[in-house]
Motif scaffolding. Structure first.
Motif, PDB file in Angstrom:
ATOM      1  N   PRO A 132      42.070   0.235  11.372  1.00  0.00           N
ATOM      2  CA  PRO A 132      40.680   0.656  11.169  1.00  0.00           C
ATOM      3  C   PRO A 132      40.595   2.178  11.056  1.00  0.00           C
ATOM      4  N   GLU A 133      39.599   2.643  10.326  1.00  0.00           N
ATOM      5  CA  GLU A 133      39.461   4.080  10.093  1.00  0.00           C
ATOM      6  C   GLU A 133      39.312   4.859  11.387  1.00  0.00           C
ATOM      7  N   ASP A 134      38.682   4.253  12.392  1.00  0.00           N
ATOM      8  CA  ASP A 134      38.425   4.933  13.669  1.00  0.00           C
ATOM      9  C   ASP A 134      39.588   4.844  14.645  1.00  0.00           C
ATOM     10  N   ALA A 135      40.660   4.172  14.266  1.00  0.00           N
ATOM     11  CA  ALA A 135      41.755   3.923  15.209  1.00  0.00           C
ATOM     12  C   ALA A 135      42.531   5.186  15.535  1.00  0.00           C
ATOM     13  N   LEU A 136      43.057   5.207  16.744  1.00  0.00           N
ATOM     14  CA  LEU A 136      43.953   6.264  17.204  1.00  0.00           C
ATOM     15  C   LEU A 136      45.207   5.602  17.770  1.00  0.00           C
ATOM     16  N   ARG A 137      46.357   6.193  17.486  1.00  0.00           N
ATOM     17  CA  ARG A 137      47.627   5.648  17.960  1.00  0.00           C
ATOM     18  C   ARG A 137      48.202   6.547  19.046  1.00  0.00           C
ATOM     19  N   LEU A 138      48.551   5.936  20.185  1.00  0.00           N
ATOM     20  CA  LEU A 138      49.171   6.657  21.299  1.00  0.00           C
ATOM     21  C   LEU A 138      50.679   6.426  21.263  1.00  0.00           C
ATOM     22  N   ASN A 139      51.436   7.312  21.927  1.00  0.00           N
ATOM     23  CA  ASN A 139      52.884   7.101  22.003  1.00  0.00           C
ATOM     24  C   ASN A 139      53.256   6.141  23.130  1.00  0.00           C
ATOM     25  N   THR A 140      52.253   5.591  23.791  1.00  0.00           N
ATOM     26  CA  THR A 140      52.422   4.554  24.810  1.00  0.00           C
ATOM     27  C   THR A 140      51.401   3.459  24.539  1.00  0.00           C
ATOM     28  N   ARG A 141      51.781   2.210  24.688  1.00  0.00           N
ATOM     29  CA  ARG A 141      50.820   1.135  24.489  1.00  0.00           C
ATOM     30  C   ARG A 141      49.662   1.298  25.472  1.00  0.00           C
ATOM     31  N   PRO A 142      48.436   1.171  25.021  1.00  0.00           N
ATOM     32  CA  PRO A 142      47.302   1.355  25.927  1.00  0.00           C
ATOM     33  C   PRO A 142      47.394   0.500  27.184  1.00  0.00           C
ATOM     34  N   GLU A 143      47.853  -0.748  27.029  1.00  0.00           N
ATOM     35  CA  GLU A 143      47.930  -1.637  28.193  1.00  0.00           C
ATOM     36  C   GLU A 143      49.020  -1.229  29.177  1.00  0.00           C
ATOM     37  N   ASP A 144      49.918  -0.324  28.762  1.00  0.00           N
ATOM     38  CA  ASP A 144      50.966   0.155  29.670  1.00  0.00           C
ATOM     39  C   ASP A 144      50.560   1.431  30.406  1.00  0.00           C
ATOM     40  N   LEU A 145      49.432   2.003  30.049  1.00  0.00           N
ATOM     41  CA  LEU A 145      48.955   3.199  30.736  1.00  0.00           C
ATOM     42  C   LEU A 145      48.378   2.818  32.105  1.00  0.00           C
ATOM     43  N   PRO A 146      48.374   3.767  33.046  1.00  0.00           N
ATOM     44  CA  PRO A 146      47.618   3.518  34.277  1.00  0.00           C
ATOM     45  C   PRO A 146      46.170   3.192  33.914  1.00  0.00           C
ATOM     46  N   SER A 147      45.575   2.244  34.591  1.00  0.00           N
ATOM     47  CA  SER A 147      44.228   1.803  34.218  1.00  0.00           C
ATOM     48  C   SER A 147      43.222   2.949  34.255  1.00  0.00           C
ATOM     49  N   PHE A 148      43.368   3.854  35.222  1.00  0.00           N
ATOM     50  CA  PHE A 148      42.442   4.981  35.299  1.00  0.00           C
ATOM     51  C   PHE A 148      42.629   5.920  34.108  1.00  0.00           C
ATOM     52  N   ALA A 149      43.872   6.105  33.668  1.00  0.00           N
ATOM     53  CA  ALA A 149      44.136   6.955  32.506  1.00  0.00           C
ATOM     54  C   ALA A 149      43.520   6.346  31.258  1.00  0.00           C
ATOM     55  N   LEU A 150      43.666   5.037  31.091  1.00  0.00           N
ATOM     56  CA  LEU A 150      43.077   4.365  29.939  1.00  0.00           C
ATOM     57  C   LEU A 150      41.564   4.526  29.940  1.00  0.00           C
ATOM     58  N   ALA A 151      40.953   4.369  31.100  1.00  0.00           N
ATOM     59  CA  ALA A 151      39.502   4.518  31.194  1.00  0.00           C
ATOM     60  C   ALA A 151      39.076   5.943  30.850  1.00  0.00           C
ATOM     61  N   GLN A 152      39.841   6.946  31.300  1.00  0.00           N
ATOM     62  CA  GLN A 152      39.513   8.334  30.969  1.00  0.00           C
ATOM     63  C   GLN A 152      39.528   8.554  29.456  1.00  0.00           C
ATOM     64  N   LEU A 153      40.569   8.032  28.804  1.00  0.00           N
ATOM     65  CA  LEU A 153      40.669   8.182  27.351  1.00  0.00           C
ATOM     66  C   LEU A 153      39.511   7.493  26.643  1.00  0.00           C
TER      67      LEU A 153
END
Length: 209
Positions: A132-153
């Motif tokens: 999707p045009e609005d998508a952003l790609r991280l160098n870590t899978r979102p589900e592998d991030l600490p939950s608080f870090a994912l929420a911050q992003l």
């Protein structure tokens, strides 16, 4: 009978003396169990105006989300962002906001109880072909991030760069899995550990016609 009466009197006196001693120690009897709970939080979650954040001579005020008292709280920063604000500028905006999230809170913010859970080595890039045009790609899978870090992003990106008018972010990882939409709801702000549960697939529905 007199001896028995005397012994009873002495026992009564001893019991009264014991009660007086206990009362003198400040101990009071209670029929209700007492749960002291955790230590009361003394953080204010309100950063001082002079929080020690480096000033940007010419910049744009933005709101990023940091962790404070087990929830997410916005703080104001001034950053340099592209002027156009088009879809092509989203990756650069995302990188600038990520830089703010990766940094440890300034002294004034830390004193107010702010923290960040975003890893220092996290990076972000724009969408791939087919995303999707609005998508952003991280160098870590979102589900592998600490939950608080994912929420911050999600909440920082969703506030500055809404998706279809919603406070949300479309995030993917370095693998071939399709990006997913993550919602920054009020529940996520109060309970950042639920951020992974606020995701849904960004893949278009299959054509059954």
């Amino acid at each position: 009978m007199r001896r028995a009466t005397g012994r009873a009197a002495r026992r009564t006196a001893a019991a009264l003396a014991l009660l007086a001693t206990v009362a003198g120690c400040g101990i009071r009897g209670t029929s209700v169990p007492v749960d002291a709970g955790g230590a009361p939080s003394r953080v204010s979650c309100k950063a001082q105006d002079a929080a020690g954040v480096p000033e940007v001579p010419v910049g744009v005020p933005v709101r990023i989300y940091l962790v404070c008292s087990s929830g997410l709280v916005p703080v104001e920063r001034t950053v340099s962002l592209p002027k156009a604000g088009t879809a092509e500028d989203r990756p650069q905006m995302a990188r600038t906001l990520l830089t703010e999230l990766r940094q440890q809170p300034a002294p004034g913010e830390a004193l107010a109880g702010f923290e960040t859970a975003v890893p220092e080595d996290l990076t972000v890039s724009g969408p791939r072909d087919g995303d999707p045009e609005d998508a952003l790609r991280l160098n870590t899978r979102p589900e592998d991030l600490p939950s608080f870090a994912l929420a911050q992003l999600v909440c920082t990106y969703g506030t500055r760069m809404p998706v279809d008018g919603k406070r949300a972010a479309v995030l993917g990882g370095p693998d071939d899995a399709a990006p997913r939409d993550y919602d920054c709801s009020d529940a996520v702000l109060r309970h950042p550990d639920t951020a992974r549960n606020a995701a849904w697939s960004s893949e278009p529905a299959a054509d059954t016609g």
